[in-house]
Design a protein around this motif. Structure first.
Motif, PDB file in Angstrom:
ATOM      1  N   LYS A  40       0.899  -1.200  -0.076  1.00 60.82           N
ATOM      2  CA  LYS A  40       0.009   0.170   0.060  1.00 60.82           C
ATOM      3  C   LYS A  40       0.863   1.204   0.071  1.00 60.82           C
ATOM      4  CE  LYS A  40      -3.794  -2.003   2.499  1.00 60.82           C
ATOM      5  NZ  LYS A  40      -4.578  -2.086   3.897  1.00 60.82           N
ATOM      6  N   ARG A  41       0.612   1.959  -0.941  1.00 62.65           N
ATOM      7  CA  ARG A  41       1.374   3.370  -0.966  1.00 62.65           C
ATOM      8  C   ARG A  41       0.901   4.206   0.308  1.00 62.65           C
ATOM      9  NH1 ARG A  41       2.371   4.991  -7.095  1.00 62.65           N
ATOM     10  NH2 ARG A  41       3.870   6.235  -6.219  1.00 62.65           N
ATOM     11  N   VAL A  42      -0.277   4.296   0.729  1.00 62.62           N
ATOM     12  CA  VAL A  42      -0.774   5.080   1.616  1.00 62.62           C
ATOM     13  C   VAL A  42      -1.854   4.011   2.418  1.00 62.62           C
ATOM     14  CG1 VAL A  42      -0.454   7.530   0.916  1.00 62.62           C
ATOM     15  CG2 VAL A  42      -2.479   6.372   0.076  1.00 62.62           C
ATOM     16  N   PRO A  43      -1.367   3.381   3.497  1.00 62.78           N
ATOM     17  CA  PRO A  43      -2.385   2.775   4.136  1.00 62.78           C
ATOM     18  C   PRO A  43      -3.382   3.685   4.970  1.00 62.78           C
ATOM     19  CG  PRO A  43      -0.303   2.824   5.325  1.00 62.78           C
ATOM     20  CD  PRO A  43      -0.015   3.523   4.147  1.00 62.78           C
ATOM     21  N   ALA A  44      -4.823   3.222   4.764  1.00 63.77           N
ATOM     22  CA  ALA A  44      -5.844   4.077   5.527  1.00 63.77           C
ATOM     23  C   ALA A  44      -6.008   3.629   7.078  1.00 63.77           C
ATOM     24  CB  ALA A  44      -7.025   3.438   4.889  1.00 63.77           C
ATOM     25  N   ILE A  45      -6.285   4.522   7.589  1.00 57.12           N
ATOM     26  CA  ILE A  45      -6.442   4.518   9.011  1.00 57.12           C
ATOM     27  C   ILE A  45      -7.516   5.300   9.149  1.00 57.12           C
ATOM     28  CG2 ILE A  45      -3.948   4.014   9.795  1.00 57.12           C
ATOM     29  CD1 ILE A  45      -3.978   6.986  10.969  1.00 57.12           C
ATOM     30  N   PHE A  46      -8.259   5.054  10.498  1.00 56.06           N
ATOM     31  CA  PHE A  46      -9.587   5.867  10.800  1.00 56.06           C
ATOM     32  C   PHE A  46      -9.142   6.959  11.860  1.00 56.06           C
ATOM     33  CE2 PHE A  46     -11.227   1.704   9.447  1.00 56.06           C
ATOM     34  CZ  PHE A  46     -12.240   2.095   8.578  1.00 56.06           C
ATOM     35  N   PHE A  47      -9.701   8.000  11.738  1.00 58.75           N
ATOM     36  CA  PHE A  47      -9.699   9.180  12.698  1.00 58.75           C
ATOM     37  C   PHE A  47     -10.489   8.809  13.754  1.00 58.75           C
ATOM     38  CE2 PHE A  47     -12.013  12.841  14.575  1.00 58.75           C
ATOM     39  CZ  PHE A  47     -10.713  13.393  15.021  1.00 58.75           C
ATOM     40  N   ARG A  48      -9.764   8.873  15.170  1.00 55.58           N
ATOM     41  CA  ARG A  48     -10.182   8.744  16.465  1.00 55.58           C
ATOM     42  C   ARG A  48     -10.433   9.896  16.890  1.00 55.58           C
ATOM     43  NH1 ARG A  48      -7.077   4.051  18.445  1.00 55.58           N
ATOM     44  NH2 ARG A  48      -8.467   2.807  17.445  1.00 55.58           N
ATOM     45  N   THR A  49     -11.480  10.029  17.625  1.00 55.58           N
ATOM     46  CA  THR A  49     -11.910  11.065  18.348  1.00 55.58           C
ATOM     47  C   THR A  49     -11.253  11.061  19.693  1.00 55.58           C
ATOM     48  OG1 THR A  49     -14.026  10.302  19.496  1.00 55.58           O
ATOM     49  CG2 THR A  49     -14.304  11.458  17.495  1.00 55.58           C
ATOM     50  N   GLU A  50     -11.486  12.246  20.449  1.00 53.01           N
ATOM     51  CA  GLU A  50     -10.584  12.295  21.745  1.00 53.01           C
ATOM     52  C   GLU A  50     -11.570  11.061  22.801  1.00 53.01           C
ATOM     53  OE1 GLU A  50     -11.967  14.735  20.248  1.00 53.01           O
ATOM     54  OE2 GLU A  50     -10.702  16.401  20.449  1.00 53.01           O
ATOM     55  N   ALA A  51     -12.927  10.844  22.471  1.00 54.40           N
ATOM     56  CA  ALA A  51     -13.431   9.820  23.289  1.00 54.40           C
ATOM     57  C   ALA A  51     -13.213   8.472  22.760  1.00 54.40           C
ATOM     58  CB  ALA A  51     -14.940  10.083  23.215  1.00 54.40           C
ATOM     59  N   GLY A  52     -12.468   8.444  21.754  1.00 56.63           N
ATOM     60  CA  GLY A  52     -11.925   6.818  21.113  1.00 56.63           C
ATOM     61  C   GLY A  52     -12.944   6.530  20.236  1.00 56.63           C
ATOM     62  N   LEU A  89     -17.781  19.405   5.057  1.00 59.76           N
ATOM     63  CA  LEU A  89     -16.262  19.858   4.752  1.00 59.76           C
ATOM     64  C   LEU A  89     -15.598  20.421   6.029  1.00 59.76           C
ATOM     65  CD1 LEU A  89     -16.551  21.422   1.285  1.00 59.76           C
ATOM     66  CD2 LEU A  89     -14.892  19.420   1.932  1.00 59.76           C
ATOM     67  N   ARG A  90     -16.620  21.239   6.795  1.00 57.69           N
ATOM     68  CA  ARG A  90     -16.146  21.651   8.031  1.00 57.69           C
ATOM     69  C   ARG A  90     -15.580  20.748   9.142  1.00 57.69           C
ATOM     70  NH1 ARG A  90     -17.365  22.616  12.726  1.00 57.69           N
ATOM     71  NH2 ARG A  90     -19.224  21.547  12.611  1.00 57.69           N
ATOM     72  N   LEU A  91     -16.516  19.565   9.261  1.00 56.75           N
ATOM     73  CA  LEU A  91     -16.410  18.565  10.075  1.00 56.75           C
ATOM     74  C   LEU A  91     -15.018  17.870   9.678  1.00 56.75           C
ATOM     75  CD1 LEU A  91     -17.299  16.977  12.512  1.00 56.75           C
ATOM     76  CD2 LEU A  91     -18.985  15.830  11.088  1.00 56.75           C
ATOM     77  N   ALA A  92     -14.807  17.732   8.671  1.00 56.72           N
ATOM     78  CA  ALA A  92     -13.393  16.823   8.190  1.00 56.72           C
ATOM     79  C   ALA A  92     -12.323  17.802   8.427  1.00 56.72           C
ATOM     80  CB  ALA A  92     -13.532  16.744   6.476  1.00 56.72           C
ATOM     81  N   ARG A  93     -12.399  19.058   8.243  1.00 55.90           N
ATOM     82  CA  ARG A  93     -11.309  20.001   8.370  1.00 55.90           C
ATOM     83  C   ARG A  93     -11.044  20.112   9.959  1.00 55.90           C
ATOM     84  NH1 ARG A  93     -13.636  23.386   4.265  1.00 55.90           N
ATOM     85  NH2 ARG A  93     -12.572  23.030   2.340  1.00 55.90           N
ATOM     86  N   THR A  94     -12.294  19.875  10.771  1.00 49.78           N
ATOM     87  CA  THR A  94     -11.785  20.145  12.132  1.00 49.78           C
ATOM     88  C   THR A  94     -10.953  18.715  12.553  1.00 49.78           C
ATOM     89  OG1 THR A  94     -13.782  21.431  12.545  1.00 49.78           O
ATOM     90  CG2 THR A  94     -13.158  20.254  14.582  1.00 49.78           C
ATOM     91  N   ASN A  95     -11.592  17.603  12.111  1.00 49.82           N
ATOM     92  CA  ASN A  95     -11.057  16.420  12.619  1.00 49.82           C
ATOM     93  C   ASN A  95      -9.515  16.378  11.896  1.00 49.82           C
ATOM     94  OD1 ASN A  95     -13.474  15.666  13.349  1.00 49.82           O
ATOM     95  ND2 ASN A  95     -13.836  14.257  11.993  1.00 49.82           N
ATOM     96  N   LYS A  96      -9.273  16.791  10.916  1.00 48.41           N
ATOM     97  CA  LYS A  96      -7.997  16.938  10.072  1.00 48.41           C
ATOM     98  C   LYS A  96      -6.941  17.698  11.317  1.00 48.41           C
ATOM     99  CE  LYS A  96      -5.210  18.589   6.264  1.00 48.41           C
ATOM    100  NZ  LYS A  96      -4.611  19.895   6.415  1.00 48.41           N
ATOM    101  N   ARG A  97      -7.370  18.712  11.724  1.00 43.80           N
ATOM    102  CA  ARG A  97      -6.649  19.638  12.642  1.00 43.80           C
ATOM    103  C   ARG A  97      -6.583  18.817  13.865  1.00 43.80           C
ATOM    104  NH1 ARG A  97      -9.701  23.940  10.482  1.00 43.80           N
ATOM    105  NH2 ARG A  97     -11.065  23.648  12.109  1.00 43.80           N
ATOM    106  N   LYS A  98      -7.555  18.197  14.419  1.00 46.25           N
ATOM    107  CA  LYS A  98      -7.281  17.360  15.610  1.00 46.25           C
ATOM    108  C   LYS A  98      -6.483  16.363  15.373  1.00 46.25           C
ATOM    109  CE  LYS A  98     -11.926  18.367  17.403  1.00 46.25           C
ATOM    110  NZ  LYS A  98     -13.285  17.715  17.835  1.00 46.25           N
ATOM    111  N   HIS A  99      -6.504  15.581  14.367  1.00 43.37           N
ATOM    112  CA  HIS A  99      -5.351  14.623  14.077  1.00 43.37           C
ATOM    113  C   HIS A  99      -3.940  15.012  14.048  1.00 43.37           C
ATOM    114  CE1 HIS A  99      -3.361  11.372  12.051  1.00 43.37           C
ATOM    115  NE2 HIS A  99      -4.110  10.771  12.638  1.00 43.37           N
TER     116      HIS A  99
END
Length: 118
Positions: free
Chosen positions: A4-16, A103-113
């Motif tokens: 895999k060139r870029v293995p997929a992982i799932f964003f995890r919230t602070e609550a897990g 889009l806003r939610l994805a950007r927020t999750n990106k910043r958190k990650h």
């Protein structure tokens, strides 16, 4: 064996929680498999363009999947500093344009990650 060139992982919230994994689990098996195939195509073929992936700006990309009953699914992700595809947010598209809230939610999750990366 092709790696895999870029293995997929799932964003995890602070609550897990893993919102994209939970969203996928709520779909039926046929739709889940179709979206999984598109994610796998991006993992092995990155960088990949239309019709599977499209850049959304600010480092975000979307995986575009056609699922049952004429519906369209989107999974938003970014490539992190460790060259992983981080699945941030996913939804069933109901209009032509990608909703600003998604889009806003994805950007927020990106910043958190990004802040939590080691």
């Amino acid at each position: 064996m092709t790696l895999k060139r870029v293995p997929a992982i799932f964003f995890r919230t602070e609550a897990g929680n893993e919102p994209v994994r939970d969203w996928l689990k709520a779909l039926d098996q046929v739709d889940r498999r179709r979206i999984g195939e598109d994610i796998k195509l991006a993992e092995y073929g990155w960088p990949i363009g239309m019709p599977t992936c499209r850049p959304m700006g600010e480092g975000l990309h979307e995986i575009r999947s056609r699922i049952s009953n004429g519906r369209i699914a989107r999974a938003l992700f970014y490539i992190d500093a460790m060259q992983r595809m981080v699945l941030l947010h996913a939804f069933i598209k109901k209009s032509q344009a990608t909703p600003a809230e998604d889009l806003r939610l994805a950007r927020t999750n990106k910043r958190k990650h990004e802040q939590g990366l080691t």
